[in-house]
Design a protein around this motif. Structure first.
Motif, PDB file in Angstrom:
ATOM      1  N   GLU A   1      94.404 -30.853  -4.141  1.00 19.87           N
ATOM      2  CA  GLU A   1      94.997 -30.706  -2.810  1.00 19.87           C
ATOM      3  C   GLU A   1      95.955 -29.527  -2.821  1.00 19.87           C
ATOM      4  OE1 GLU A   1      96.639 -34.186  -1.044  1.00 19.87           O
ATOM      5  OE2 GLU A   1      95.232 -35.463  -2.117  1.00 19.87           O
ATOM      6  N   TYR A   2      95.884 -28.768  -1.768  1.00 20.71           N
ATOM      7  CA  TYR A   2      96.773 -27.621  -1.628  1.00 20.71           C
ATOM      8  C   TYR A   2      97.610 -27.824  -0.379  1.00 20.71           C
ATOM      9  CZ  TYR A   2      93.812 -25.437  -5.086  1.00 20.71           C
ATOM     10  OH  TYR A   2      93.142 -25.154  -6.236  1.00 20.71           O
ATOM     11  N   VAL A   3      98.857 -27.538  -0.498  1.00 16.39           N
ATOM     12  CA  VAL A   3      99.766 -27.681   0.627  1.00 16.39           C
ATOM     13  C   VAL A   3     100.319 -26.304   0.953  1.00 16.39           C
ATOM     14  CG1 VAL A   3     101.895 -28.738   1.432  1.00 16.39           C
ATOM     15  CG2 VAL A   3     100.383 -30.004  -0.100  1.00 16.39           C
ATOM     16  N   TRP A   4     100.230 -25.926   2.216  1.00 15.79           N
ATOM     17  CA  TRP A   4     100.802 -24.667   2.678  1.00 15.79           C
ATOM     18  C   TRP A   4     102.067 -24.990   3.452  1.00 15.79           C
ATOM     19  CZ3 TRP A   4      98.882 -19.860   1.674  1.00 15.79           C
ATOM     20  CH2 TRP A   4      97.628 -19.821   1.088  1.00 15.79           C
ATOM     21  N   LEU A   5     103.141 -24.391   3.065  1.00 15.14           N
ATOM     22  CA  LEU A   5     104.380 -24.557   3.807  1.00 15.14           C
ATOM     23  C   LEU A   5     104.430 -23.491   4.887  1.00 15.14           C
ATOM     24  CD1 LEU A   5     106.922 -25.181   0.937  1.00 15.14           C
ATOM     25  CD2 LEU A   5     105.879 -26.857   2.438  1.00 15.14           C
ATOM     26  N   ILE A   6     104.645 -23.927   6.081  1.00 11.30           N
ATOM     27  CA  ILE A   6     104.703 -22.993   7.200  1.00 11.30           C
ATOM     28  C   ILE A   6     106.143 -22.900   7.657  1.00 11.30           C
ATOM     29  CG2 ILE A   6     103.923 -22.511   9.535  1.00 11.30           C
ATOM     30  CD1 ILE A   6     101.388 -24.094   8.849  1.00 11.30           C
ATOM     31  N   CYS A   7     106.674 -21.709   7.618  1.00 10.35           N
ATOM     32  CA  CYS A   7     108.047 -21.480   8.043  1.00 10.35           C
ATOM     33  C   CYS A   7     108.036 -20.728   9.355  1.00 10.35           C
ATOM     34  CB  CYS A   7     108.818 -20.668   7.001  1.00 10.35           C
ATOM     35  SG  CYS A   7     108.986 -21.525   5.440  1.00 10.35           S
ATOM     36  N   ASP A   8     108.877 -21.155  10.240  1.00 12.07           N
ATOM     37  CA  ASP A   8     108.984 -20.450  11.511  1.00 12.07           C
ATOM     38  C   ASP A   8     109.725 -19.135  11.347  1.00 12.07           C
ATOM     39  OD1 ASP A   8     107.681 -22.458  12.826  1.00 12.07           O
ATOM     40  OD2 ASP A   8     109.503 -23.471  13.470  1.00 12.07           O
ATOM     41  N   GLU A   9     110.489 -19.047  10.300  1.00  9.27           N
ATOM     42  CA  GLU A   9     111.324 -17.876  10.147  1.00  9.27           C
ATOM     43  C   GLU A   9     111.111 -17.201   8.793  1.00  9.27           C
ATOM     44  OE1 GLU A   9     116.019 -16.937  10.330  1.00  9.27           O
ATOM     45  OE2 GLU A   9     115.164 -18.409  11.678  1.00  9.27           O
ATOM     46  N   VAL A  10     110.963 -15.913   8.845  1.00 13.92           N
ATOM     47  CA  VAL A  10     110.832 -15.120   7.630  1.00 13.92           C
ATOM     48  C   VAL A  10     112.236 -14.872   7.096  1.00 13.92           C
ATOM     49  CG1 VAL A  10     110.072 -12.883   6.747  1.00 13.92           C
ATOM     50  CG2 VAL A  10     108.772 -14.013   8.549  1.00 13.92           C
TER      51      VAL A  10
ATOM     52  N   LEU B   1     125.077   2.170  -3.176  1.00 11.40           N
ATOM     53  CA  LEU B   1     124.366   1.977  -1.919  1.00 11.40           C
ATOM     54  C   LEU B   1     122.989   2.619  -1.948  1.00 11.40           C
ATOM     55  CD1 LEU B   1     127.297   2.588   0.538  1.00 11.40           C
ATOM     56  CD2 LEU B   1     126.376   0.422  -0.248  1.00 11.40           C
ATOM     57  N   PRO B   2     122.024   2.090  -1.243  1.00 13.17           N
ATOM     58  CA  PRO B   2     122.096   0.903  -0.403  1.00 13.17           C
ATOM     59  C   PRO B   2     122.190  -0.357  -1.248  1.00 13.17           C
ATOM     60  CG  PRO B   2     119.852   1.714  -0.449  1.00 13.17           C
ATOM     61  CD  PRO B   2     120.684   2.683  -1.242  1.00 13.17           C
ATOM     62  N   ALA B   3     122.906  -1.350  -0.733  1.00 16.22           N
ATOM     63  CA  ALA B   3     123.112  -2.596  -1.462  1.00 16.22           C
ATOM     64  C   ALA B   3     122.749  -3.784  -0.576  1.00 16.22           C
ATOM     65  CB  ALA B   3     124.566  -2.706  -1.900  1.00 16.22           C
ATOM     66  N   THR B   4     121.978  -4.690  -1.119  1.00 13.29           N
ATOM     67  CA  THR B   4     121.659  -5.925  -0.414  1.00 13.29           C
ATOM     68  C   THR B   4     122.827  -6.875  -0.611  1.00 13.29           C
ATOM     69  OG1 THR B   4     119.310  -5.585  -0.820  1.00 13.29           O
ATOM     70  CG2 THR B   4     120.007  -7.805  -0.203  1.00 13.29           C
ATOM     71  N   ILE B   5     123.462  -7.253   0.494  1.00 13.07           N
ATOM     72  CA  ILE B   5     124.648  -8.098   0.375  1.00 13.07           C
ATOM     73  C   ILE B   5     124.358  -9.560   0.686  1.00 13.07           C
ATOM     74  CG2 ILE B   5     126.280  -6.233   0.725  1.00 13.07           C
ATOM     75  CD1 ILE B   5     126.569  -7.218   3.623  1.00 13.07           C
ATOM     76  N   LEU B   6     123.334  -9.827   1.473  1.00 10.43           N
ATOM     77  CA  LEU B   6     122.891 -11.195   1.738  1.00 10.43           C
ATOM     78  C   LEU B   6     121.370 -11.222   1.655  1.00 10.43           C
ATOM     79  CD1 LEU B   6     125.068 -12.148   4.861  1.00 10.43           C
ATOM     80  CD2 LEU B   6     125.370 -12.980   2.536  1.00 10.43           C
ATOM     81  N   GLU B   7     120.824 -12.258   1.052  1.00  7.62           N
ATOM     82  CA  GLU B   7     119.372 -12.393   0.928  1.00  7.62           C
ATOM     83  C   GLU B   7     118.938 -13.770   1.390  1.00  7.62           C
ATOM     84  OE1 GLU B   7     117.364 -10.129  -2.552  1.00  7.62           O
ATOM     85  OE2 GLU B   7     119.112 -11.191  -3.365  1.00  7.62           O
ATOM     86  N   ASP B   8     117.713 -13.835   1.896  1.00  5.77           N
ATOM     87  CA  ASP B   8     117.109 -15.108   2.298  1.00  5.77           C
ATOM     88  C   ASP B   8     117.987 -15.899   3.267  1.00  5.77           C
ATOM     89  OD1 ASP B   8     114.921 -14.547   0.660  1.00  5.77           O
ATOM     90  OD2 ASP B   8     115.855 -15.516  -1.051  1.00  5.77           O
ATOM     91  N   VAL B   9     118.456 -15.219   4.291  1.00  4.64           N
ATOM     92  CA  VAL B   9     119.274 -15.877   5.305  1.00  4.64           C
ATOM     93  C   VAL B   9     118.515 -15.878   6.631  1.00  4.64           C
ATOM     94  CG1 VAL B   9     121.480 -15.318   4.211  1.00  4.64           C
ATOM     95  CG2 VAL B   9     120.506 -13.732   5.865  1.00  4.64           C
ATOM     96  N   PRO B  10     118.837 -16.820   7.509  1.00  2.99           N
ATOM     97  CA  PRO B  10     118.214 -16.833   8.835  1.00  2.99           C
ATOM     98  C   PRO B  10     118.560 -15.568   9.621  1.00  2.99           C
ATOM     99  CG  PRO B  10     119.368 -18.896   8.419  1.00  2.99           C
ATOM    100  CD  PRO B  10     119.718 -17.953   7.301  1.00  2.99           C
ATOM    101  N   ARG B  11     117.693 -15.209  10.547  1.00  6.97           N
ATOM    102  CA  ARG B  11     117.867 -13.988  11.337  1.00  6.97           C
ATOM    103  C   ARG B  11     119.227 -13.955  12.040  1.00  6.97           C
ATOM    104  NH1 ARG B  11     115.254  -9.230  11.631  1.00  6.97           N
ATOM    105  NH2 ARG B  11     115.563  -8.193  13.586  1.00  6.97           N
ATOM    106  N   GLU B  12     119.641 -15.078  12.619  1.00  6.85           N
ATOM    107  CA  GLU B  12     120.912 -15.115  13.355  1.00  6.85           C
ATOM    108  C   GLU B  12     122.091 -14.805  12.439  1.00  6.85           C
ATOM    109  OE1 GLU B  12     118.836 -17.968  13.368  1.00  6.85           O
ATOM    110  OE2 GLU B  12     117.782 -17.227  15.136  1.00  6.85           O
TER     111      GLU B  12
END
Length: 83
Positions: A5-14, A52-63
């Protein structure tokens, strides 16, 4: 015999990242803002703006990413949301 069985997780947000590209004319204010937003020490926040450039936050919601970019822009920095 069991079927595979394979499960795909579907996320509304990238997941989004906030990238600082330029500290602007007030780097001390940007360091303080990074300290508040990320929880990093002031020393680590200062070291981020030296590479720089520096990633200061990762994997956060768009808002959350857009709010962080707005704060950085208000502090005179240049930043963007990246996916």
């Amino acid at each position: 015999m069991m079927a595979d069985e394979y499960v795909w997780l579907i996320c509304d947000e990238v997941p989004n990242a906030v990238v600082l590209t330029d500290p602007g004319p007030y780097p001390i204010e940007v360091v303080k803002l990074l300290h508040r937003r990320t929880g990093l020490s002031l020393w680590h926040s200062k070291s981020l703006i030296s590479r720089l450039p520096a990633t200061i936050l990762e994997d956060v919601p768009r808002e959350m990413a857009e709010a962080a970019v707005r704060e950085l822009l208000e502090a005179g920095a240049h930043a963007e949301v990246r996916r």
